[in-house]
Design an enzyme around this catalytic site. Structure first.
Site, PDB file in Angstrom:
ATOM      1  N   ALA A 288       9.545 -13.896  18.752  1.00  0.00           N
ATOM      2  CA  ALA A 288       9.338 -13.405  20.114  1.00  0.00           C
ATOM      3  C   ALA A 288       9.784 -14.525  21.045  1.00  0.00           C
ATOM      4  O   ALA A 288       9.138 -15.570  21.119  1.00  0.00           O
ATOM      5  CB  ALA A 288       7.873 -13.051  20.340  1.00  0.00           C
TER       6      ALA A 288
ATOM      7  N   ASP B 167      -7.756 -20.987  27.047  1.00  0.00           N
ATOM      8  CA  ASP B 167      -6.628 -21.833  26.640  1.00  0.00           C
ATOM      9  C   ASP B 167      -7.131 -23.272  26.619  1.00  0.00           C
ATOM     10  O   ASP B 167      -8.163 -23.597  27.208  1.00  0.00           O
ATOM     11  CB  ASP B 167      -5.455 -21.696  27.633  1.00  0.00           C
ATOM     12  CG  ASP B 167      -4.124 -22.095  27.011  1.00  0.00           C
ATOM     13  OD1 ASP B 167      -3.365 -21.199  26.590  1.00  0.00           O
ATOM     14  OD2 ASP B 167      -3.835 -23.318  26.930  1.00  0.00           O
TER      15      ASP B 167
ATOM     16  N   ASN C 265      -5.143 -15.426  19.372  1.00  0.00           N
ATOM     17  CA  ASN C 265      -3.702 -15.682  19.534  1.00  0.00           C
ATOM     18  C   ASN C 265      -3.318 -17.129  19.238  1.00  0.00           C
ATOM     19  O   ASN C 265      -2.159 -17.417  18.960  1.00  0.00           O
ATOM     20  CB  ASN C 265      -3.298 -15.327  20.975  1.00  0.00           C
ATOM     21  CG  ASN C 265      -1.822 -15.594  21.248  1.00  0.00           C
ATOM     22  OD1 ASN C 265      -0.963 -14.991  20.614  1.00  0.00           O
ATOM     23  ND2 ASN C 265      -1.533 -16.506  22.158  1.00  0.00           N
TER      24      ASN C 265
ATOM     25  N   TYR D 276       2.962 -24.768   8.764  1.00  0.00           N
ATOM     26  CA  TYR D 276       2.747 -23.577   9.602  1.00  0.00           C
ATOM     27  C   TYR D 276       2.710 -22.308   8.741  1.00  0.00           C
ATOM     28  O   TYR D 276       1.844 -21.436   8.932  1.00  0.00           O
ATOM     29  CB  TYR D 276       3.865 -23.509  10.637  1.00  0.00           C
ATOM     30  CG  TYR D 276       3.826 -22.338  11.584  1.00  0.00           C
ATOM     31  CD1 TYR D 276       2.925 -22.294  12.648  1.00  0.00           C
ATOM     32  CD2 TYR D 276       4.704 -21.265  11.434  1.00  0.00           C
ATOM     33  CE1 TYR D 276       2.914 -21.220  13.533  1.00  0.00           C
ATOM     34  CE2 TYR D 276       4.706 -20.195  12.312  1.00  0.00           C
ATOM     35  CZ  TYR D 276       3.805 -20.176  13.361  1.00  0.00           C
ATOM     36  OH  TYR D 276       3.802 -19.104  14.233  1.00  0.00           O
TER      37      TYR D 276
ATOM     38  N   LYS E 265      -0.305 -19.653   8.324  1.00  0.00           N
ATOM     39  CA  LYS E 265      -0.192 -18.224   8.659  1.00  0.00           C
ATOM     40  C   LYS E 265      -0.459 -17.331   7.432  1.00  0.00           C
ATOM     41  O   LYS E 265      -1.025 -16.241   7.572  1.00  0.00           O
ATOM     42  CB  LYS E 265       1.188 -17.935   9.258  1.00  0.00           C
ATOM     43  CG  LYS E 265       1.383 -18.529  10.653  1.00  0.00           C
ATOM     44  CD  LYS E 265       0.375 -17.992  11.667  1.00  0.00           C
ATOM     45  CE  LYS E 265       0.735 -18.362  13.098  1.00  0.00           C
ATOM     46  NZ  LYS E 265      -0.206 -17.837  14.098  1.00  0.00           N
TER      47      LYS E 265
ATOM     48  N   VAL F 142      -9.641 -24.154  20.108  1.00  0.00           N
ATOM     49  CA  VAL F 142     -10.143 -23.410  18.948  1.00  0.00           C
ATOM     50  C   VAL F 142     -10.394 -24.312  17.740  1.00  0.00           C
ATOM     51  O   VAL F 142     -10.996 -23.881  16.761  1.00  0.00           O
ATOM     52  CB  VAL F 142      -9.204 -22.239  18.545  1.00  0.00           C
ATOM     53  CG1 VAL F 142      -9.091 -21.221  19.661  1.00  0.00           C
ATOM     54  CG2 VAL F 142      -7.836 -22.748  18.107  1.00  0.00           C
TER      55      VAL F 142
HETATM   56  N1  LIG Z   1       6.813 -16.770  19.605  1.00  0.00           N
HETATM   57  C1  LIG Z   1       7.123 -16.431  18.352  1.00  0.00           C
HETATM   58  O1  LIG Z   1       8.300 -16.222  17.987  1.00  0.00           O
HETATM   59  C2  LIG Z   1       6.032 -16.281  17.333  1.00  0.00           C
HETATM   60  C3  LIG Z   1       6.368 -15.771  16.057  1.00  0.00           C
HETATM   61  C4  LIG Z   1       5.358 -15.609  15.126  1.00  0.00           C
HETATM   62  C5  LIG Z   1       4.057 -15.932  15.446  1.00  0.00           C
HETATM   63  N2  LIG Z   1       3.767 -16.433  16.665  1.00  0.00           N
HETATM   64  C6  LIG Z   1       2.363 -16.761  16.950  1.00  0.00           C
HETATM   65  O2  LIG Z   1       2.003 -16.169  18.175  1.00  0.00           O
HETATM   66  C7  LIG Z   1       0.978 -16.947  18.802  1.00  0.00           C
HETATM   67  C8  LIG Z   1       1.391 -17.231  20.228  1.00  0.00           C
HETATM   68  O3  LIG Z   1       2.590 -17.992  20.227  1.00  0.00           O
HETATM   69  P1  LIG Z   1       3.599 -17.966  21.456  1.00  0.00           P
HETATM   70  O4  LIG Z   1       4.839 -18.651  20.964  1.00  0.00           O
HETATM   71  O5  LIG Z   1       3.762 -16.607  21.992  1.00  0.00           O
HETATM   72  O6  LIG Z   1       2.925 -18.882  22.527  1.00  0.00           O
HETATM   73  P2  LIG Z   1       1.734 -18.581  23.576  1.00  0.00           P
HETATM   74  O7  LIG Z   1       2.284 -18.959  24.883  1.00  0.00           O
HETATM   75  O8  LIG Z   1       1.158 -17.228  23.427  1.00  0.00           O
HETATM   76  O9  LIG Z   1       0.665 -19.626  23.062  1.00  0.00           O
HETATM   77  C9  LIG Z   1       0.751 -20.979  23.382  1.00  0.00           C
HETATM   78  C10 LIG Z   1      -0.546 -21.356  24.097  1.00  0.00           C
HETATM   79  O10 LIG Z   1      -1.468 -21.834  23.108  1.00  0.00           O
HETATM   80  C11 LIG Z   1      -2.264 -22.812  23.736  1.00  0.00           C
HETATM   81  N3  LIG Z   1      -2.920 -23.624  22.721  1.00  0.00           N
HETATM   82  C12 LIG Z   1      -2.329 -24.560  21.933  1.00  0.00           C
HETATM   83  N4  LIG Z   1      -3.241 -25.132  21.134  1.00  0.00           N
HETATM   84  C13 LIG Z   1      -4.434 -24.551  21.420  1.00  0.00           C
HETATM   85  C14 LIG Z   1      -5.760 -24.737  20.931  1.00  0.00           C
HETATM   86  N5  LIG Z   1      -6.027 -25.666  20.003  1.00  0.00           N
HETATM   87  N6  LIG Z   1      -6.747 -23.973  21.441  1.00  0.00           N
HETATM   88  C15 LIG Z   1      -6.481 -23.065  22.419  1.00  0.00           C
HETATM   89  N7  LIG Z   1      -5.252 -22.863  22.916  1.00  0.00           N
HETATM   90  C16 LIG Z   1      -4.237 -23.589  22.430  1.00  0.00           C
HETATM   91  C17 LIG Z   1      -1.236 -23.573  24.579  1.00  0.00           C
HETATM   92  O11 LIG Z   1      -1.856 -24.332  25.602  1.00  0.00           O
HETATM   93  C18 LIG Z   1      -0.355 -22.448  25.118  1.00  0.00           C
HETATM   94  O12 LIG Z   1      -0.807 -21.998  26.388  1.00  0.00           O
HETATM   95  C19 LIG Z   1       0.792 -18.183  17.922  1.00  0.00           C
HETATM   96  O13 LIG Z   1      -0.278 -17.989  17.046  1.00  0.00           O
HETATM   97  C20 LIG Z   1       2.104 -18.249  17.159  1.00  0.00           C
HETATM   98  O14 LIG Z   1       1.955 -18.937  15.947  1.00  0.00           O
HETATM   99  C21 LIG Z   1       4.721 -16.601  17.618  1.00  0.00           C
END
Ligand SMILES: NC(=O)c1ccc[n+]([C@@H]2O[C@H](COP(=O)([O-])OP(=O)(O)OC[C@H]3O[C@@H](n4cnc5c(N)ncnc54)[C@H](O)[C@@H]3O)[C@@H](O)[C@H]2O)c1
Length: 263
Positions: free
Chosen positions: A204, A50, A105, A171, A175, A79
């Site tokens: 989610a 992270d 992720n 975004y 994606k 990343v």
């Molecule tokens: N939550 C949703 O509804 C949803 C829907 C569609 C897609 N997604 C995708 O799921 C993935 C996870 O999202 P989430 O909402 O579950 O949050 P998550 O908690 O899994 O991810 C957030 C984490 O990403 C870390 N992060 C941010 N920038 C970063 C970087 N440059 N390098 C490394 N780490 C970094 C943050 O510190 C945080 O801990 C993302 O790719 C998101 O776009 C989420």
């Protein structure tokens, strides 16, 4: 299983003997849930990463406490920085004696109308979400190809790669790019036995999202779902585990929706 109040699904050994590297796993969302699932599914070791150092340390401890598994290692990394990506993958290769499964992720979103968007905001979202996935995939593939015993990559896309939503052009473009990257890279990687797929969550809900997204928007998005709710983060993680496991051996270059609707 009651689809409105799903019961947490216990591990079935789907990842027995496999090692896992997962990015952005120190949040309250899908990343951490996926790390926990991989352990419960019997992985032989896991590296979580992270950008946030404090939360990374806490997440390692939490995973160890909640699962009783001690082969959990952490490496800080952004990343969006090529050096971090290479350091992270080299660390994981060393700690795990080879990475079998990479879960990309990391993704970053903001809310902004296109006419108000600065290049810097557009570029930041693209750089973390799309370019970050590309950097991780590119370096991991080089190593997996050289090693010659296959491997699996699971990307995290989003329903917004398919569907329109106001104030999400950056975004959504990122994606859609992750989806295209998944399909094209999978064709190349098949030549040396590596599979690449993506999960595409629609919604989610987790504590960090509840804090950052307006309540009306979350309610509207939940209302679009046939179940009238967003997915539990572990329901998305279940699909990641399936894609990471040998159960999906005849699947590459695919985007699997995690949704109770279709884009
Ligand atoms: N939550 C949703 O509804 C949803 C829907 C569609 C897609 N997604 C995708 O799921 C993935 C996870 O999202 P989430 O909402 O579950 O949050 P998550 O908690 O899994 O991810 C957030 C984490 O990403 C870390 N992060 C941010 N920038 C970063 C970087 N440059 N390098 C490394 N780490 C970094 C943050 O510190 C945080 O801990 C993302 O790719 C998101 O776009 C989420």
């Amino acid at each position: 299983m009651d689809i409105h109040n799903p019961t947490y699904v216990p591990g079935h050994g789907l990842l027995k003997g496999k090692s896992v590297l997962i990015t952005a796993a120190a949040g309250a969302g899908i990343g951490f849930a996926a790390a926990k699932k991989c352990i419960e599914e019997g992985c032989r070791g896991i590296v979580i990463s992270d950008i946030h150092a404090g939360r990374l340390e806490q997440s390692i401890q939490k995973l160890k406490e909640e699962t009783g598994f001690d082969k959990v290692y952490g490496q800080i990394g952004n990343v969006a920085v090529e050096d971090d990506v290479q350091t992270l993958i080299n660390f994981a290769e060393d700690k795990l004696q080879g990475v079998d499964v990479l879960i990309n992720n990391a993704g970053l979103g903001t809310t902004k109308a296109l006419i108000d968007m600065e290049d810097s905001e557009w570029n930041k979202v693209i750089d973390v979400t799309l370019n970050g996935t590309m950097r991780m995939t590119r370096y991991m593939l080089k190593i997996m190809k050289a090693r010659g015993n296959g491997g699996v990559i699971v990307n995290n896309a989003s329903v917004l790669g398919w569907r329109a939503q106001k104030e999400q052009s950056h975004y959504a473009a990122a994606k859609a790019g992750v989806m295209a990257l998944t399909r094209c890279a999978a064709l190349e990687a098949a030549e040396f036995g590596v599979r690449i797929n993506a999960v595409s969550p629609s919604l989610a809900v987790h504590p960090m999202l509840k804090k950052s997204a307006p309540a009306e928007l979350l309610a509207e998005l939940e209302g679009r779902e046939a179940y009238g709710r967003g997915a539990e983060v572990w329901e998305v993680a279940n699909i990641m585990v399936f894609l990471a496991s040998d159960y999906s051996s005849y699947l590459t270059g695919e985007i699997i929706s995690c949704s109770s609707q279709r884009a």
